[in-house]
Motif scaffolding. Structure first.
Motif, PDB file in Angstrom:
ATOM      1  N   ARG A  70       5.241   5.313  -3.625  1.00 46.71           N
ATOM      2  CA  ARG A  70       3.884   5.087  -3.173  1.00 46.71           C
ATOM      3  C   ARG A  70       3.407   6.190  -2.282  1.00 46.71           C
ATOM      4  O   ARG A  70       2.583   6.796  -2.099  1.00 46.71           O
ATOM      5  CB  ARG A  70       3.610   3.789  -2.698  1.00 46.71           C
ATOM      6  CG  ARG A  70       2.123   3.283  -2.393  1.00 46.71           C
ATOM      7  CD  ARG A  70       2.163   1.780  -2.671  1.00 46.71           C
ATOM      8  NE  ARG A  70       2.920   1.281  -1.353  1.00 46.71           N
ATOM      9  CZ  ARG A  70       3.723   0.297  -1.702  1.00 46.71           C
ATOM     10  NH1 ARG A  70       4.258  -0.108  -2.677  1.00 46.71           N
ATOM     11  NH2 ARG A  70       4.540  -0.144  -0.487  1.00 46.71           N
ATOM     12  N   LYS A  71       4.624   6.272  -1.057  1.00 55.17           N
ATOM     13  CA  LYS A  71       4.210   7.236  -0.043  1.00 55.17           C
ATOM     14  C   LYS A  71       4.120   8.532  -0.606  1.00 55.17           C
ATOM     15  O   LYS A  71       3.178   9.505  -0.088  1.00 55.17           O
ATOM     16  CB  LYS A  71       5.621   7.083   1.087  1.00 55.17           C
ATOM     17  CG  LYS A  71       5.448   8.121   2.227  1.00 55.17           C
ATOM     18  CD  LYS A  71       6.756   8.156   2.968  1.00 55.17           C
ATOM     19  CE  LYS A  71       6.103   8.453   4.315  1.00 55.17           C
ATOM     20  NZ  LYS A  71       7.169   8.040   5.263  1.00 55.17           N
TER      21      LYS A  71
ATOM     22  N   ALA B 274       7.459   1.515  -2.522  1.00 54.48           N
ATOM     23  CA  ALA B 274       7.114   1.994  -1.267  1.00 54.48           C
ATOM     24  C   ALA B 274       7.299   3.426  -1.023  1.00 54.48           C
ATOM     25  O   ALA B 274       6.358   4.193  -0.374  1.00 54.48           O
ATOM     26  CB  ALA B 274       7.781   1.015  -0.063  1.00 54.48           C
ATOM     27  N   MET B 275       8.576   3.644  -1.517  1.00 51.12           N
ATOM     28  CA  MET B 275       8.942   5.336  -1.078  1.00 51.12           C
ATOM     29  C   MET B 275       8.165   6.034  -2.169  1.00 51.12           C
ATOM     30  O   MET B 275       7.669   7.276  -1.746  1.00 51.12           O
ATOM     31  CB  MET B 275      10.538   5.379  -1.309  1.00 51.12           C
ATOM     32  CG  MET B 275      11.329   4.848  -0.144  1.00 51.12           C
ATOM     33  SD  MET B 275      10.678   5.139   1.545  1.00 51.12           S
ATOM     34  CE  MET B 275       9.793   3.680   1.957  1.00 51.12           C
TER      35      MET B 275
ATOM     36  N   ILE C  85      11.543  -0.306   4.086  1.00 46.56           N
ATOM     37  CA  ILE C  85      10.812  -1.440   4.353  1.00 46.56           C
ATOM     38  C   ILE C  85      11.337  -2.689   5.050  1.00 46.56           C
ATOM     39  O   ILE C  85      10.841  -3.488   5.300  1.00 46.56           O
ATOM     40  CB  ILE C  85      10.224  -1.883   2.675  1.00 46.56           C
ATOM     41  CG1 ILE C  85      11.227  -2.451   1.924  1.00 46.56           C
ATOM     42  CG2 ILE C  85       9.525  -1.017   2.215  1.00 46.56           C
ATOM     43  CD1 ILE C  85      10.958  -3.142   0.973  1.00 46.56           C
TER      44      ILE C  85
ATOM     45  N   GLU D  61       6.557  -6.381   1.060  1.00 47.11           N
ATOM     46  CA  GLU D  61       6.315  -5.294   0.244  1.00 47.11           C
ATOM     47  C   GLU D  61       6.133  -3.939   0.839  1.00 47.11           C
ATOM     48  O   GLU D  61       6.471  -2.834   0.277  1.00 47.11           O
ATOM     49  CB  GLU D  61       5.184  -5.593  -0.701  1.00 47.11           C
ATOM     50  CG  GLU D  61       5.198  -6.600  -1.725  1.00 47.11           C
ATOM     51  CD  GLU D  61       4.786  -7.923  -1.277  1.00 47.11           C
ATOM     52  OE1 GLU D  61       4.732  -8.280  -0.104  1.00 47.11           O
ATOM     53  OE2 GLU D  61       4.320  -8.707  -2.038  1.00 47.11           O
TER      54      GLU D  61
ATOM     55  N   GLU E 286       2.654   2.325   6.477  1.00 51.53           N
ATOM     56  CA  GLU E 286       1.485   2.121   5.592  1.00 51.53           C
ATOM     57  C   GLU E 286       0.657   1.033   5.900  1.00 51.53           C
ATOM     58  O   GLU E 286      -0.476   0.769   5.180  1.00 51.53           O
ATOM     59  CB  GLU E 286       1.993   2.086   4.021  1.00 51.53           C
ATOM     60  CG  GLU E 286       2.920   1.081   3.781  1.00 51.53           C
ATOM     61  CD  GLU E 286       3.325   1.173   2.163  1.00 51.53           C
ATOM     62  OE1 GLU E 286       2.448   1.511   1.529  1.00 51.53           O
ATOM     63  OE2 GLU E 286       4.596   0.720   1.914  1.00 51.53           O
TER      64      GLU E 286
END
Lengths: 267, 267, 267, 267
Positions: free
Chosen positions: B245-246, B242-243, A49, A68, A73
């Motif tokens: 979620r991916k 984030a990771m 990120i 975030e 994405e």
């Protein structure tokens, strides 16, 4: 949207035809920013990120990708807006604590609209090497000049005085390699930011491969690229459009909720 | 789920906004473990079906990925549970014979919840080099300190005495490079395990590229990273989310049968 | 299908549970061959349409992938059958002119069912280096012994006398690096062929990375791997199933027309 | 479509069977050109929107990919037609200003139908090294001879006199490495252009890996490849078809609007 100006006489001469379809739809600044982040993520600006892009607006505010979310994405609906102190004034996400350096540079460089920082794959290699990568091919030479090598990094970039020092070191330059900390690129618009970012990563990647092999022959007489280097100023024709179009093709959601809704409405 | 505590005063100050959507759904421990395996597989922890992650539970049992499955196909429904002797007490798959080392470490380190071993791509290179990779950038320095280099590997890790010796060698450290045998990482929770694992692989990959190019300039004064290194303890804000979620975005099946069923029920 | 024999006492002790689902469906020899080609293509055996795998059948015939198709598009329905002279006796595609070497090896080695040749990415690098890659990690040591380095390649492999010379040079060995021409691997069954092929490619890839970095520490006392190396004989538990399963998951068409038809019939 | 002539006596002997399905559908020249661009993009000819392919037509006109589009998005419907002065006479897109060199070569070499230039990944590395990559394996030797190393590049390729100089330097050769500027390949047809392009990129990639490792053993007696090298003239059997087929399988839209419409009509 910074499509090559058809009113540009050179482009009218070189590319008089309208094309089989529009190279890009009309884009909002938020959509352009999201597309830039996605396109660069695909080329190596992909440290999880990490990384932020600020885009100065005519009213003195700044659009920026939120803290975030990863660049791959991000959608136009996620872009937030901060004021000149870095306070979020639009959007539900949060701003990176590292916004200070971006704002400090914007304050000093009214010629710029875009400030970009990330830890790109090949940029990082040179950021640890102590050297600026030579220009080993024409593509690497699309943007003239060597990045400054800023070696006084002494902490994270969220402290005000460090931000001031870094912005002062950048001066009137267009790009920097930050020692042990990736790259820093500024530009007058999204198109130029895109060209500078992909050119620097290409230059770093190619130079690594050439020097790992052994002796290489860099281009030293960069005057030879006077034509190519017009692209940095005038815009490399069609290149940004192609790369942004690819992102839309692979994931139309990048354009954000409004675009989706409007597309659904038509369907 | 170890989301950054909004009750954490620093995070409340730095990231006061709720976000446009939840960063992650509520996750069971099994879902977290499956997501960690998938996210790490994508970053180089991908030696076929090698590698195991144990996650200590409050009742003294351990969740672990089964022997039979690769990390990139694992779902929450596949996670099995073993007791303190390594006997499977829940789930239909089998446990790796190499569970012994994991259990031996858990026995000695009640500060830890996660024990992870795999043959990551870039970790392996340094595991054969006889050296610990220097820290060449800020991202590599997000987790302080050098891994121990455990060079007394004398067989597979399924023998009890070898497990004891290895656990003793780890002592109170957080990570190790196993000579000719990949990496070994321990952590207090899934979030910390994720950060340590991706940081070590990044560090190994970058260091290889820097040193293949020639002379590099490692960061030696790691005090400069005092801020960044708070992430190891407090959690790097938003990164794990984030990771994870991916992985959910790319394959929602990772959340397991129950999640699918419950989603179908809503639909 | 060579699933780990549950009647194998060691496996019954180590892996007594049946699993949450079947690791693989029942497979025909044609399906196994197509899955092997696809799985290996994904790991670097990907030089366009190069490479052939022969699988000896109990009736003295041989299954082989056709000359016309790449390994990543092959389905079970494409596998052809040749007799001991290399004449196609089943299937509509053609056989490679290089079938001679395969048949010559099968004639001399009745302990073998599989003969495989391709120009794998990392195998090629060592095939041009004049050296056998050292074993730098446990995974590289899953299959004991050094490949022979066959340096008398003097033409293509479709001439009878060259085939005889090459088969004689292989002798009772299990694998070879062909000078300037890739790798050659033989095995008693599909499972063993898979393990040997991925192990050799892993060994070649890792060794290149280690030696590009500088001094490495190979494993010389391969006795330390006595346990791991049982996998070559007994079958590495669950590994082939996982890799074949991945191919079915990513493209069920690999199983061929009959499988599709039968699946449609059920649906 | 240049399928291997079944009336070729050698091919009739080597590959007498018709195949389980047609290796490729009948293709228009526009479809062939789009497929070549897509297939090469996948193998490293992927510098954004750089690179052009001209295909001479019997009526003295030339088909060429437009300036605006990247090779991986090109469809048959996008191919434009220019006359011998480089003026677009069919299609709505624009032609690259760099068309001059292509036309200059076509003017001098009536034995050629295809002229191709791009900045391929591994070609670029050698273009900066000052050396032609040695032939380190059989695949690299499928096309005989060393590329010329054209080191007099002194600007972009859109100036007439530079184009003349470059075309004169190419002479009767089949390929060139352009100093600091990628590769230049000519061929009698699409099939030969494909083989030469993938062979050069393979040769450049492998040679880099071999030489980065240390001492390599190139093939010097290229006479040994007399059989393989017939492929350059006669066509490597089945290879172009397999690679073109892959592009159609992955994105049927490459065949253009007419193909889609006609497919829809059948459905």
């Amino acid at each position: 949207m910074e499509a090559p100006k058809r009113s540009n006489p050179m482009m009218e001469k070189l590319a008089p035809r309208p094309g089989r379809y529009a190279l890009l739809p009309e884009l909002t600044p938020q959509q352009e920013l999201a597309l830039l982040a996605r396109a660069l993520h695909r080329e190596g600006y992909d440290d999880h990120i990490a990384g932020h892009i600020t885009l100065a607006q005519p009213d003195g505010t700044f659009l920026v990708n939120p803290w975030e979310l990863a660049w791959d994405e991000l959608t136009a609906s996620d872009i937030i807006r901060v004021d000149s102190t870095g306070t979020v004034i639009e959007g539900e996400w949060n701003v990176t604590p590292a916004i200070g350096l971006h704002l400090e540079v914007h304050k000093r460089r009214h010629d710029l609209k875009v400030v970009l920082h990330n830890h790109s794959r090949w940029g990082l290699v040179w950021s640890a090497s102590g050297r600026v990568p030579p220009v080993y091919d024409q593509t690497s030479g699309q943007v003239a000049g060597d990045p400054i090598y800023y070696d006084e990094y002494t902490g994270t970039v969220d402290g005000a005085s460090e931000a001031e020092a870094a912005a002062a070191a950048l001066g009137n330059e267009k790009w920097a390699i930050l020692k042990n900390h990736g790259v820093f690129i500024v530009a007058k618009d999204i198109r130029q930011a895109h060209l500078r970012s992909i050119t620097l990563e290409h230059r770093c990647r190619l130079a690594w491969h050439v020097e790992s092999l052994g002796e290489g022959h860099p281009i030293t007489d960069l005057e030879t690229f006077r034509v190519a280097q017009m692209s940095d100023d005038l815009g490399f024709p069609f290149l940004w459009e192609a790369m942004a179009r690819k992102e839309i093709r692979l994931d139309p959601a990048v354009l954000g909720d409004e675009a989706t809704t409007s597309a659904e409405r038509k369907a």
